[in-house]
Design an enzyme around this catalytic site. Structure first.
Site, PDB file in Angstrom:
ATOM      1  N   LYS A  20      -5.232   2.790  11.856  1.00 61.27           N
ATOM      2  CA  LYS A  20      -5.477   1.487  11.691  1.00 61.27           C
ATOM      3  C   LYS A  20      -5.004   0.702  11.985  1.00 61.27           C
ATOM      4  O   LYS A  20      -3.604   0.830  11.488  1.00 61.27           O
ATOM      5  CB  LYS A  20      -6.086   1.488  10.499  1.00 61.27           C
ATOM      6  CG  LYS A  20      -5.231   1.520   8.748  1.00 61.27           C
ATOM      7  CD  LYS A  20      -4.422   0.785   8.459  1.00 61.27           C
ATOM      8  CE  LYS A  20      -3.276   0.064   7.922  1.00 61.27           C
ATOM      9  NZ  LYS A  20      -2.474  -1.365   7.461  1.00 61.27           N
ATOM     10  N   ALA A 117       5.932   5.254   8.754  1.00 62.32           N
ATOM     11  CA  ALA A 117       5.999   4.141   7.938  1.00 62.32           C
ATOM     12  C   ALA A 117       6.258   2.947   9.528  1.00 62.32           C
ATOM     13  O   ALA A 117       6.821   2.184   9.306  1.00 62.32           O
ATOM     14  CB  ALA A 117       7.634   4.296   7.643  1.00 62.32           C
ATOM     15  N   GLY A 118       5.330   2.819   9.636  1.00 66.12           N
ATOM     16  CA  GLY A 118       4.769   1.723  10.805  1.00 66.12           C
ATOM     17  C   GLY A 118       4.108   0.523  11.006  1.00 66.12           C
ATOM     18  O   GLY A 118       3.881  -0.629  11.333  1.00 66.12           O
ATOM     19  N   ASP A 157      -5.546   3.715   1.565  1.00 67.76           N
ATOM     20  CA  ASP A 157      -6.261   3.685   2.615  1.00 67.76           C
ATOM     21  C   ASP A 157      -7.133   5.164   3.626  1.00 67.76           C
ATOM     22  O   ASP A 157      -7.126   4.881   4.739  1.00 67.76           O
ATOM     23  CB  ASP A 157      -4.902   3.536   4.687  1.00 67.76           C
ATOM     24  CG  ASP A 157      -4.009   1.782   4.076  1.00 67.76           C
ATOM     25  OD1 ASP A 157      -4.592   0.827   3.415  1.00 67.76           O
ATOM     26  OD2 ASP A 157      -2.905   2.180   4.372  1.00 67.76           O
TER      27      ASP A 157
HETATM   28  O1  C5P Z   1      -2.541   3.577  -1.941  1.00 69.30           O
HETATM   29  P1  C5P Z   1      -0.830   3.677  -1.324  1.00 69.30           P
HETATM   30  O2  C5P Z   1       0.066   4.705  -2.114  1.00 69.30           O
HETATM   31  O3  C5P Z   1      -1.201   3.296  -0.189  1.00 69.30           O
HETATM   32  O4  C5P Z   1       0.112   1.910  -1.720  1.00 69.30           O
HETATM   33  C1  C5P Z   1       1.853   2.301  -1.726  1.00 69.30           C
HETATM   34  C2  C5P Z   1       2.581   1.484  -1.786  1.00 69.30           C
HETATM   35  O5  C5P Z   1       1.564   0.370  -1.633  1.00 69.30           O
HETATM   36  C3  C5P Z   1       2.040   1.282  -3.301  1.00 69.30           C
HETATM   37  O6  C5P Z   1       2.594   1.860  -4.295  1.00 69.30           O
HETATM   38  C4  C5P Z   1       2.188  -0.566  -3.906  1.00 69.30           C
HETATM   39  O7  C5P Z   1       3.447  -0.346  -3.628  1.00 69.30           O
HETATM   40  C5  C5P Z   1       1.765  -0.956  -2.103  1.00 69.30           C
HETATM   41  N1  C5P Z   1       0.307  -1.464  -2.813  1.00 69.30           N
HETATM   42  C6  C5P Z   1       0.160  -2.461  -3.043  1.00 69.30           C
HETATM   43  N2  C5P Z   1      -1.395  -2.985  -3.236  1.00 69.30           N
HETATM   44  C7  C5P Z   1      -2.959  -2.345  -2.335  1.00 69.30           C
HETATM   45  C8  C5P Z   1      -2.089  -1.535  -2.131  1.00 69.30           C
HETATM   46  C9  C5P Z   1      -0.806  -0.962  -1.404  1.00 69.30           C
HETATM   47  O8  C5P Z   1       0.354  -2.770  -4.231  1.00 69.30           O
HETATM   48  N3  C5P Z   1      -4.101  -2.385  -2.658  1.00 69.30           N
END
Ligand code: C5P
Length: 316
Positions: A20, A117-118, A157
């Site tokens: 995405k 990690a991109g 996501d």
């Molecule tokens: O939801 P996901 O595990 O992909 O999120 C990874 C990290 O990205 C979270 O631990 C947080 O630090 C950050 N994040 C955030 N706010 C969001 C989505 C992700 O702070 N809406």
């Protein structure tokens, strides 16, 4: 439903899920749970991971393996193969949701075409593909709403990776609804040699924008998508994480400049980065920009169409 049989007689299902990008990423101040409120427009692009699930043998338990397409320089060492892998967490969550017996397990193979990690949500794609693959392998017939709810528990996501296409994301990104997208767009994806950690980019955002206002719906961008107007789309692209990502990775500024000089209609950071996206007007234009970027020394480039479908079965 039938599934393909492997050489060893086990059934096998392969599901393909897309990367995405975020055409708009509006970020607010952190919520009490630490996540940031988002208003984002996701688009699924033509880079994919394939996840294959095969019944595990008696007493074998869960296992995970990763391979990569040669075309994309995927760093397999950066893919965790333990319980922290999102695909394995997805598998266990689905098994738990259906209260499957403890001895029911699968061998999962991830074939990666999405850079790790991109900022392209490759791990989320793997989780979404695993949910669908096991649902089909075991004929669980999980309703779509349940799959989306399980996906939301796995990561912000993951629901979008199930849906695909172009969608508005709200909440922390997990609430998704399709939007009208009349375009057939072309992007040149410019990978970076090193990944960037999403939490560190959000932390830098908090430092740079201490009292971020609530993010707003991007009406001009949604209109550009509905009209299929590439010039209007180029003008409306926006990512609130661009400033913090460039602050952490100042070297990206030179690639942004190269993209502009190569004739891209716009240059956009993908999610939390460090992948950059060059908007092109056609496949031919994408190949021209590609050639110019190669002349400027860039090597990890892929021209991709968008939007594409979400997680879907490719072999039974
Ligand atoms: O939801 P996901 O595990 O992909 O999120 C990874 C990290 O990205 C979270 O631990 C947080 O630090 C950050 N994040 C955030 N706010 C969001 C989505 C992700 O702070 N809406």
């Amino acid at each position: 439903m039938s599934a393909a049989r492997t050489e060893r007689g086990g059934r096998s299902v392969t599901v393909r899920a897309p990367a995405k990008i975020n055409l708009h990423l509006g970020v607010g101040a952190p919520r009490p749970d630490g996540f940031h409120p988002l208003v984002t427009v996701y688009q699924a692009v033509g880079l994919y991971d394939d996840v294959t699930a095969v019944d595990a043998g008696p007493g074998e338990g869960w296992s995970l393996e990763a391979t990569a397409e040669e075309r994309v320089a995927v760093d397999l060492a950066a893919v965790p193969l333990d319980d922290s892998n999102l695909a394995l967490r997805a598998a266990r969550l689905l098994a738990e949701h259906h209260a499957l017996p403890d001895d029911r397990a699968a061998r999962i193979t991830i074939h990666k075409g999405i850079p790790v990690a991109g900022g392209l949500a490759g791990g989320s794609a793997d989780a979404a593909a695993t949910l669908v693959a096991l649902d089909r392998l075991w004929d669980l017939q999980t309703p779509d709403d349940d799959l989306l709810a399980l996906a939301a528990r796995l990561g912000s996501d993951v629901p979008f990776a199930l849906l695909g296409g172009t969608a508005l994301g709200t909440g922390r990104g997990e609430l998704v609804e399709p939007v009208v997208d009349a375009g057939g767009w072309w992007w040149l994806v410019v990978e970076s040699d090193e990944g960037l950690s999403t939490p560190s980019v959000y932390r830098r955002f908090d430092d740079l924008v201490p009292a971020a206002p609530a993010p707003q719906r991007p009406d001009a961008l949604l209109a550009a998508l509905a009209e299929g107007d590439v010039a209007a789309l180029a003008a409306a692209l926006h990512n609130d994480l661009a400033a913090p990502a460039l602050d952490l990775r100042p070297d990206l500024a030179a690639t942004v400049e190269d993209g502009r000089a190569a004739g891209a209609l716009a240059v956009l950071l993908s999610g939390s980065g460090p992948t950059l996206l060059l908007l092109c007007s056609s496949m031919r234009h994408a190949h021209e920009v590609h050639a110019t970027m190669v002349e400027r020394g860039h090597r990890r480039l892929t021209a991709v169409p968008a939007p594409v479908a979400g997680a879907h079965v490719v072999t039974y």
